[in-house]
Design an enzyme around this catalytic site. Structure first.
Site, PDB file in Angstrom:
ATOM      1  N   HIS A   1      -1.647   0.723   7.314  1.00  0.00           N
ATOM      2  CA  HIS A   1      -2.061   0.848   5.910  1.00  0.00           C
ATOM      3  C   HIS A   1      -1.787   2.266   5.435  1.00  0.00           C
ATOM      4  O   HIS A   1      -1.688   3.210   6.236  1.00  0.00           O
ATOM      5  CB  HIS A   1      -3.548   0.539   5.801  1.00  0.00           C
ATOM      6  CG  HIS A   1      -4.054   0.355   4.405  1.00  0.00           C
ATOM      7  ND1 HIS A   1      -3.409  -0.396   3.455  1.00  0.00           N
ATOM      8  CD2 HIS A   1      -5.172   0.846   3.775  1.00  0.00           C
ATOM      9  CE1 HIS A   1      -4.096  -0.390   2.326  1.00  0.00           C
ATOM     10  NE2 HIS A   1      -5.167   0.364   2.492  1.00  0.00           N
TER      11      HIS A   1
ATOM     12  N   ASN B   1      -8.658   4.021  -1.953  1.00  0.00           N
ATOM     13  CA  ASN B   1      -7.953   2.855  -1.435  1.00  0.00           C
ATOM     14  C   ASN B   1      -7.304   2.114  -2.601  1.00  0.00           C
ATOM     15  O   ASN B   1      -7.500   2.450  -3.765  1.00  0.00           O
ATOM     16  CB  ASN B   1      -8.923   1.939  -0.675  1.00  0.00           C
ATOM     17  CG  ASN B   1      -8.222   1.103   0.377  1.00  0.00           C
ATOM     18  OD1 ASN B   1      -7.001   0.970   0.387  1.00  0.00           O
ATOM     19  ND2 ASN B   1      -8.994   0.517   1.277  1.00  0.00           N
TER      20      ASN B   1
ATOM     21  N   CYS C   1       0.820  -1.214   0.000  1.00  0.00           N
ATOM     22  CA  CYS C   1       0.000   0.000   0.000  1.00  0.00           C
ATOM     23  C   CYS C   1       0.854   1.265   0.000  1.00  0.00           C
ATOM     24  O   CYS C   1       0.486   2.276  -0.593  1.00  0.00           O
ATOM     25  CB  CYS C   1      -0.932  -0.002   1.203  1.00  0.00           C
ATOM     26  SG  CYS C   1      -0.080  -0.177   2.796  1.00  0.00           S
TER      27      CYS C   1
END
Length: 439
Positions: free
Chosen positions: A363, A384, A70
């Protein structure tokens, strides 16, 4: 003081629970539906509509699939948004595989250095154990991705597409960790045997060649040159051949990553201080050492809003698994009322969560919008990297309460910082231990 649980103590616990109101109803509800469904607070979603007063235009979301990449997805998202705006290509995507390949090689190299520097410390020393715990891990920081971009440039996704092993990194990560642990033990033996610098270097080169081979077979080898071709949103065709990754980045992107700062809110340590995390750096002598400017949450919020108002998206680090509805794409601090469900007080402050291990930066995502009411943010639009099947075509909505509680880092242009905070960037950074919660 806690003592042995006697039959009398256990009987008292049973009797106390027997007198709990609605215990039978709650037991049936929770055992049948699960804790999350039973504690879901539908009223929390009433203010999570997807209308924002400030919204940066973006395209389709990317998908990191079963990987911990991520941190690089979010940085590449911020770059591709700028490319899309400048060259009018809405859904252009950069290769995450390309950066990930070089991260594997660079991180193996830093692992060898770290092992050699600590080789005379016991194997159960906390720092040594930290290095050996999961040397093939694929999580990371903004500065790690920035250092890779500065050194290796970037390529379009078409020039180095994803593979089965980048989409699902579990098997590769296990093999890489095992190989690095073996190599690390060998390097410790060489140092403890007073091996010469030449012998150590020769051993490292052999080990790096093996890591390169494992990675190249798994990901494919990075291109040294490629052809860029695309149609813009007006269907105009563009093509340039003979580009190197470094030249592509230099010629097509006008972002100077040196102008960006990781602003953090970590209330377990003093504010208005610059911190560093050198044990996590992935590139030896990299352009971007891992540093954090720790500030009050109001300051962090303000600079994030300013950057969105200027039309630029933001990388941000958070603890996404807290109070998350993945399917709907909701992030709200009161989404699951588990304390009320069990009639307990389980509240911890942000600082308490960090020092006890409850809180962490798990994250990274991208802020693409914010809703301001009377100049005060109420909710945020989040891009996201979990694909279009979750949330609203991959986009989440985050309440300000969740932002305050579970956002720890944003990456902003230094021009949005007040002069007193810019001055802090010139001061020596305080070194954090490798296991600090911000890692």
């Amino acid at each position: 003081m806690a003592t042995e649980l006697t039959p009398q103590t256990l009987a008292a616990l049973r009797a106390q629970h027997a007198n709990t109101a609605q215990r039978a109803v709650l037991t049936r509800t929770i055992t049948r539906n699960g804790i999350r469904a039973a504690s879901f607070n539908y009223q929390a979603t009433a203010h999570l509509d997807r209308t924002f007063s400030i919204e940066v235009p973006t395209g389709k979301v990317s998908n990191q699939k079963h990987s911990g990449r991520c941190w690089e997805f979010s940085l590449l998202n911020t770059l591709r948004h700028k490319f899309a705006t400048k060259y009018h290509v809405k859904d252009f995507e950069l290769s995450e595989n390309y950066l990930f390949f070089w991260d594997r090689i660079e991180r193996a190299n830093t692992f060898f250095r770290n092992v050699e520097q600590t080789a005379r410390q016991p194997i159960n020393d906390r720092l040594v154990q930290f290095f050996f715990d999961n040397p093939g891990e694929d999580g990371g920081q903004w500065a790690m991705a920035a250092s890779l971009v500065e050194k290796y440039g970037v390529v379009p996704a078409s020039a180095m597409p994803e593979t089965a092993n980048t989409n699902d990194t579990g098997a590769f990560q296990a093999i890489l960790s095992r190989q690095l642990r073996r190599d690390g033990l060998k390097l410790r033996e060489l140092v403890q045997a007073n091996a010469s610098a030449a012998d150590l270097h020769a051993a490292e080169q052999t080990m790096l060649a093996e890591i390169y081979r494992i990675t190249a077979y798994s990901f494919g080898e990075p291109p040294t040159e490629f052809t860029l071709s695309y149609r813009d949103d007006q269907q105009q065709y563009h093509r340039q051949s003979g580009l190197t990754p470094q030249r592509f980045y230099q010629d097509y992107f006008d972002t100077d990553l040196n102008d960006y700062v990781v602003v953090t809110n970590s209330p377990d340590k003093p504010f208005n201080q610059l911190y560093s995390l050198p044990d996590q750096d992935n590139v030896i002598n990299g352009a971007h050492p891992i540093e954090f400017l720790n500030v009050d949450m109001d300051v962090l919020t303000n600079v994030a809003v300013q950057q969105l108002q200027a039309g630029e998206t933001l990388w941000f680090g958070n603890d996404v698994l807290q109070q998350l509805d993945r399917k709907q794409g909701y992030l709200d601090a009161h989404l699951y009322e588990t304390a009320a469900l069990f009639d307990v007080d389980d509240q911890l402050t942000k600082a308490q969560r960090l020092v006890t291990g409850e809180g962490m930066v798990s994250h990274a995502m991208t802020l693409t919008g914010v809703d301001l009411v009377d100049a005060v943010p109420t909710k945020w639009k989040v891009e996201n990297s979990w694909g279009a099947e979750v949330g609203d075509k991959g986009y989440f909505v985050m309440s300000q309460d969740w932002f305050n509680a579970y956002v720890y880092e944003v990456v902003v242009h230094r021009r949005f910082l007040a002069p007193e905070f810019q001055d802090l960037l010139t001061e020596p950074a305080r070194r954090l231990p490798a296991w600090d919660p911000l890692h």
